[in-house]
Motif scaffolding. Structure first.
Motif: not given
Length: 282
Positions: A52-63, A265-270, A272-277
């Motif tokens: 049994p597995r739970i996948i946590l999509l972390n840093k979702s505030d940046l996506s 640094d600015e990309f990783r810190g969000g 540039l806005g919410n980005i999903s690559l």
């Protein structure tokens, strides 16, 4: 741009995960919501199999929220639950205990039928480096037992951490796979900081990030760096960003290292806005 990083302790971690899987009831895998596929170690899928597995999509505030919801739907199945979270702020973590209880209901009912009252769920926490495992553990345990850092490779040894909600967590070091067959995967990991900047050509990496953003998020680049228009040339865009930010040295040359550090640094810190690559349809 060739990217290959597999320190010796990561090979050891892969062995540890295999050996210790029998000690736990479930696995919590943490991924980066901005690069859901790239931050998934294929070894984890193979090693954990039907556990049994739970996948946590972390840093979702940046996506992008709508893209993250698509990933939740895409990855959920009979053996896997997917939750959108922010481990640093604790958002979404309250859903983990109910999810585990639901997945382990048959096992827990069996234990209760044998007279067990205080059931402790033992969970292994896995994921690639710098994806937020230690931050997650500290938040769930409400202390700072697990070491944290903004650089990959902070956690090196197996640790057991108790929580007050009937869950014991086994922490493991972050583990990547030996070779990236797809260059895009390596770049995505490098963009988000999962691979150490020290082993990268950071100026080339920043140029690759500009190439990616000018195709997928051109308005974000223009807005953040006050660029009237974008050039088709990533290098020219990098020059213009440098000029806008005053990263100019002798004879009007651009300080590319300064621009690269700032951009990443600015990309990783969000900033540039919410980005999903990555998106499921790709």
């Amino acid at each position: 741009m060739s990217i290959n990083w597999f320190p010796g302790h990561m090979a050891k971690t892969r062995r540890q995960i295999k050996e210790n899987l029998k000690l736990v009831d479930a696995v919590i895998e943490i991924r980066d919501a901005r690069i859901v596929k790239s931050s998934a170690n294929p070894d984890i899928e193979d090693i954990c199999q039907n556990k049994p597995r739970i996948i946590l999509l972390n840093k979702s505030d940046l996506s992008e929220e709508k893209v993250t919801k698509q990933w939740v739907k895409e990855l959920s199945n009979e053996h896997t639950k997917v939750l959108s979270v922010n481990c640093l702020k604790g958002l979404g973590l309250k859903n983990i205990k109910p999810a585990l209880d639901e997945m382990l209901k048959e096992k827990h009912d069996n234990l209760r039928s044998k007279g067990v009252v205080n059931i402790v769920t033992r969970v292994m926490v896995v994921g690639i480096p710098n994806v937020g495992k230690s931050t997650f553990i500290n938040k769930l345990a409400k202390n700072n037992i697990a070491k944290t850092g903004d650089k990959p490779g902070v956690t090196r040894n197996k640790q057991w951490i108790k929580t007050k909600i009937g869950i014991e967590l086994m922490d493991t070091p972050g583990v990547l796979w030996p070779k990236f067959e797809d260059e895009t995967v390596g770049l995505d990991l490098a963009f988000t900081g999962a691979i150490k900047d020290e082993i990268m050509d950071i100026e080339d990496l920043a140029l690759k990030l500009i190439e990616t953003l000018q195709i997928n998020y051109p308005e974000r680049l223009k807005e953040r760096y006050k660029l009237p228009e974008l050039s088709e040339s990533a290098l020219e865009n990098m020059d213009n960003i440098g000029k806008k930010r005053g990263a100019v040295i002798a004879r009007g040359n651009i300080d590319y290292n300064r621009v690269a550090v700032m951009l990443l640094d600015e990309f990783r810190g969000g900033k540039l806005g919410n980005i999903s690559l990555e998106k499921p349809e790709k």
